[in-house]
Write an enzyme that holds these catalytic residues in place. Structure first.
Site, PDB file in Angstrom:
ATOM      1  CG  HIS A 119      -6.872  25.953  29.792  1.00  0.00           C
ATOM      2  ND1 HIS A 119      -7.642  26.521  28.807  1.00  0.00           N
ATOM      3  CD2 HIS A 119      -7.421  24.740  30.042  1.00  0.00           C
ATOM      4  CE1 HIS A 119      -8.616  25.678  28.482  1.00  0.00           C
ATOM      5  NE2 HIS A 119      -8.501  24.585  29.204  1.00  0.00           N
TER       6      HIS A 119
ATOM      7  CB  CYS B 167     -11.924  22.263  26.686  1.00  0.00           C
ATOM      8  SG  CYS B 167     -11.311  23.721  27.541  1.00  0.00           S
TER       9      CYS B 167
ATOM     10  CG  HIS C  80      -6.961  19.977  28.673  1.00  0.00           C
ATOM     11  ND1 HIS C  80      -7.694  19.685  27.555  1.00  0.00           N
ATOM     12  CD2 HIS C  80      -7.597  21.027  29.273  1.00  0.00           C
ATOM     13  CE1 HIS C  80      -8.734  20.522  27.481  1.00  0.00           C
ATOM     14  NE2 HIS C  80      -8.693  21.340  28.522  1.00  0.00           N
ATOM     15  CD  GLU C  81      -7.462  21.522  33.191  1.00  0.00           C
ATOM     16  OE1 GLU C  81      -7.605  22.762  33.161  1.00  0.00           O
ATOM     17  OE2 GLU C  81      -8.327  20.739  32.765  1.00  0.00           O
TER      18      GLU C  81
HETATM   19 NI    NI Z   1      -9.854  22.976  29.123  1.00  0.00          NI
END
Ligand code: NI
Length: 180
Positions: A148, A102, A144-145
């Site tokens: 966030h 990341c 993953h995105e």
């Molecule tokens: Ni990330």
């Protein structure tokens, strides 16, 4: 158009739920500029994706894909996607573990379980709907995105912290980019 500094793990902004993109923002010059900054930053850092909170903007916006990342040379190509206000729905119970990095956790990698297959819905920067069912690496990047945007960072999902460490210690002798 600018490469922005990346907010790193430890900053409370990365633990917040981001604000949805409002109707008025779709198609606006301000949104286009934010997306351009994110793209410039992602490309400069060889990221597979980036989320707005990572450059200090707490909005439900992520961009990903669109080019062969030197970090993931074997992965299938993901179309360049601008995704606002995403909703993810896992399909089936199958999970898979793979290494993730990341931009907000530089120099490190961890083994992260993710849903193998999922549907994601949301809209592009003009408010046009996006509705895709994907699997594998594409599904992993989306998870993953989108994490966030809801205050989650990949280390929080690692099952066994023995599978978390510095790139040069985990993969000695391999020439991986130091940052991601
Ligand atoms: Ni990330």
């Amino acid at each position: 158009m600018a490469i922005k500094p990346i907010i790193k793990m430890g900053d409370p902004l990365l633990l917040k739920t981001a604000e949805p993109i409002s109707k008025d923002e779709f198609g606006s010059p301000a949104l286009a500029e934010l997306i351009q900054d994110m793209k410039d930053t992602m490309v400069a850092m060889s990221g597979a994706g980036i989320a707005a909170p990572q450059i200090g903007v707490s909005k439900q916006l992520t961009i990903f894909g669109g080019f062969k990342s030197p970090r993931y040379p074997d992965a299938e190509e993901i179309p360049y996607t601008i995704l606002c206000n995403p909703v993810l729905t896992a399909i089936g119970d199958d999970m898979a573990e793979d290494w993730e990095g990341c931009l907000s956790v530089p120099g490190m990698r961890g083994l992260v379980p993710r849903h193998l297959k999922l549907r994601y819905q949301g809209s592009d920067e003009h408010g046009h709907p996006i509705d895709r069912t994907v699997e594998g690496f594409h599904a992993r990047v989306v998870q993953h995105e989108c994490d966030h945007l809801f205050g989650m960072l990949y280390p929080m999902r690692i099952r066994d912290l023995r599978s978390f460490g510095f790139i040069d210690a985990l993969f000695p002798g391999q020439t991986l980019p130091a940052e991601d």
